[in-house]
Design a protein around this motif. Structure first.
Motif, PDB file in Angstrom:
ATOM      1  N   LEU A   1       0.831  -1.195   0.000  1.00 43.76           N
ATOM      2  CA  LEU A   1       0.000   0.000   0.000  1.00 43.76           C
ATOM      3  C   LEU A   1       0.870   1.251   0.000  1.00 43.76           C
ATOM      4  N   ALA A   2       1.850   1.293   0.888  1.00 38.99           N
ATOM      5  CA  ALA A   2       2.751   2.449   0.958  1.00 38.99           C
ATOM      6  C   ALA A   2       3.524   2.627  -0.344  1.00 38.99           C
ATOM      7  N   LEU A   3       3.984   1.531  -0.919  1.00 38.29           N
ATOM      8  CA  LEU A   3       4.766   1.618  -2.153  1.00 38.29           C
ATOM      9  C   LEU A   3       3.909   2.118  -3.310  1.00 38.29           C
ATOM     10  N   LEU A   4       2.673   1.660  -3.385  1.00 35.60           N
ATOM     11  CA  LEU A   4       1.775   2.134  -4.442  1.00 35.60           C
ATOM     12  C   LEU A   4       1.362   3.586  -4.223  1.00 35.60           C
ATOM     13  N   ILE A   5       1.141   3.963  -2.976  1.00 31.03           N
ATOM     14  CA  ILE A   5       0.810   5.364  -2.683  1.00 31.03           C
ATOM     15  C   ILE A   5       1.970   6.267  -3.099  1.00 31.03           C
ATOM     16  N   ALA A   6       3.190   5.852  -2.814  1.00 25.34           N
ATOM     17  CA  ALA A   6       4.354   6.651  -3.228  1.00 25.34           C
ATOM     18  C   ALA A   6       4.400   6.782  -4.747  1.00 25.34           C
ATOM     19  N   TYR A   7       4.121   5.694  -5.437  1.00 24.39           N
ATOM     20  CA  TYR A   7       4.111   5.722  -6.903  1.00 24.39           C
ATOM     21  C   TYR A   7       3.028   6.674  -7.417  1.00 24.39           C
ATOM     22  N   LEU A   8       1.839   6.595  -6.848  1.00 24.84           N
ATOM     23  CA  LEU A   8       0.750   7.473  -7.277  1.00 24.84           C
ATOM     24  C   LEU A   8       1.056   8.939  -6.950  1.00 24.84           C
ATOM     25  N   ALA A   9       1.639   9.192  -5.798  1.00 23.11           N
ATOM     26  CA  ALA A   9       1.988  10.559  -5.412  1.00 23.11           C
ATOM     27  C   ALA A   9       3.067  11.125  -6.322  1.00 23.11           C
ATOM     28  N   ALA A  10       4.003  10.287  -6.708  1.00 21.77           N
ATOM     29  CA  ALA A  10       5.087  10.738  -7.585  1.00 21.77           C
ATOM     30  C   ALA A  10       4.559  11.150  -8.949  1.00 21.77           C
ATOM     31  N   SER A  11       3.498  10.507  -9.398  1.00 22.89           N
ATOM     32  CA  SER A  11       2.939  10.877 -10.697  1.00 22.89           C
ATOM     33  C   SER A  11       2.335  12.272 -10.665  1.00 22.89           C
ATOM     34  N   ALA A  12       1.949  12.750  -9.485  1.00 20.24           N
ATOM     35  CA  ALA A  12       1.399  14.095  -9.339  1.00 20.24           C
ATOM     36  C   ALA A  12       2.482  15.128  -9.009  1.00 20.24           C
ATOM     37  N   ALA A  13       3.643  14.664  -8.609  1.00 18.68           N
ATOM     38  CA  ALA A  13       4.722  15.575  -8.222  1.00 18.68           C
ATOM     39  C   ALA A  13       5.444  16.103  -9.458  1.00 18.68           C
ATOM     40  N   SER A  14       6.035  17.254  -9.295  1.00 15.69           N
ATOM     41  CA  SER A  14       6.809  17.822 -10.404  1.00 15.69           C
ATOM     42  C   SER A  14       8.284  17.867 -10.027  1.00 15.69           C
ATOM     43  N   ALA A  15       9.112  17.786 -11.028  1.00 16.82           N
ATOM     44  CA  ALA A  15      10.562  17.929 -10.874  1.00 16.82           C
ATOM     45  C   ALA A  15      11.174  16.919  -9.899  1.00 16.82           C
ATOM     46  N   LEU A  16      10.915  15.655 -10.125  1.00 15.85           N
ATOM     47  CA  LEU A  16      11.562  14.622  -9.319  1.00 15.85           C
ATOM     48  C   LEU A  16      12.947  14.339  -9.891  1.00 15.85           C
ATOM     49  N   SER A  17      13.877  14.094  -9.019  1.00 17.73           N
ATOM     50  CA  SER A  17      15.222  13.771  -9.475  1.00 17.73           C
ATOM     51  C   SER A  17      15.219  12.411 -10.167  1.00 17.73           C
ATOM     52  N   PRO A  18      16.166  12.175 -11.074  1.00 16.93           N
ATOM     53  CA  PRO A  18      16.238  10.865 -11.723  1.00 16.93           C
ATOM     54  C   PRO A  18      16.410   9.722 -10.715  1.00 16.93           C
ATOM     55  N   GLU A  19      17.143   9.979  -9.645  1.00 12.34           N
ATOM     56  CA  GLU A  19      17.341   8.950  -8.625  1.00 12.34           C
ATOM     57  C   GLU A  19      16.019   8.600  -7.939  1.00 12.34           C
ATOM     58  N   LEU A  20      15.226   9.627  -7.621  1.00 14.18           N
ATOM     59  CA  LEU A  20      13.939   9.389  -6.977  1.00 14.18           C
ATOM     60  C   LEU A  20      12.987   8.687  -7.939  1.00 14.18           C
ATOM     61  N   GLN A  21      13.028   9.062  -9.212  1.00 10.73           N
ATOM     62  CA  GLN A  21      12.191   8.392 -10.208  1.00 10.73           C
ATOM     63  C   GLN A  21      12.528   6.901 -10.283  1.00 10.73           C
ATOM     64  N   GLN A  22      13.819   6.579 -10.255  1.00  2.00           N
ATOM     65  CA  GLN A  22      14.236   5.176 -10.272  1.00  2.00           C
ATOM     66  C   GLN A  22      13.778   4.465  -8.996  1.00  2.00           C
ATOM     67  N   GLN A  23      13.903   5.133  -7.863  1.00  2.00           N
ATOM     68  CA  GLN A  23      13.470   4.548  -6.593  1.00  2.00           C
ATOM     69  C   GLN A  23      11.977   4.274  -6.618  1.00  2.00           C
ATOM     70  N   ILE A  24      11.195   5.205  -7.133  1.00  2.00           N
ATOM     71  CA  ILE A  24       9.743   5.059  -7.194  1.00  2.00           C
ATOM     72  C   ILE A  24       9.361   3.894  -8.106  1.00  2.00           C
TER      73      ILE A  24
END
Length: 116
Positions: A59-82
């Motif tokens: 649940l937490a991992l999917l929520i992070a993924y969904l939240a990241a799709s709404a976020a702007s300007a994520l670092s490439p490292e964070l995108q890979q982590q997500i």
């Protein structure tokens, strides 16, 4: 009808996404819960205390993924982590997915008049 509260999953979230998740937790949790329910056939409980223990991590991992799709300007490292977190969530869900009982088979038959 949540699987968890924000406090339950906060330690599993990347720090960069915690504020976004906290602001939209109800919506993000509902979306992730539907994914889990549809994928594993696990009912969403009325009370988070009644949720299976295994469900909080995906649940937490999917929520992070969904939240990241709404976020702007994520670092490439964070995108890979997500993306890695999303894959881990589905690996966990695969372990808890309801499967067709062993010994069942697909059946074929003839329909009269089909080739006339």
């Amino acid at each position: 009808m949540p699987f968890a509260t924000y406090a339950d999953i906060e330690p599993l979230l990347p720090r960069a996404l915690r504020q976004i998740v906290q602001q939209d937790f109800a919506q993000l949790e509902a979306e992730a819960a539907k994914i889990i329910r549809d994928y594993t056939q696990t009912p969403i409980p009325a009370d988070p205390a009644d949720a299976p223990d295994w469900v909080r991590t995906p649940l937490a991992l999917l929520i992070a993924y969904l939240a990241a799709s709404a976020a702007s300007a994520l670092s490439p490292e964070l995108q890979q982590q997500i993306e890695s977190m999303r894959r881990q969530a589905y690996q966990i869900l695969d372990l808890h997915r309801k499967r067709q009982p062993e010994g069942t088979q697909a059946r074929l038959g003839q329909i009269e008049g089909i080739y006339e």
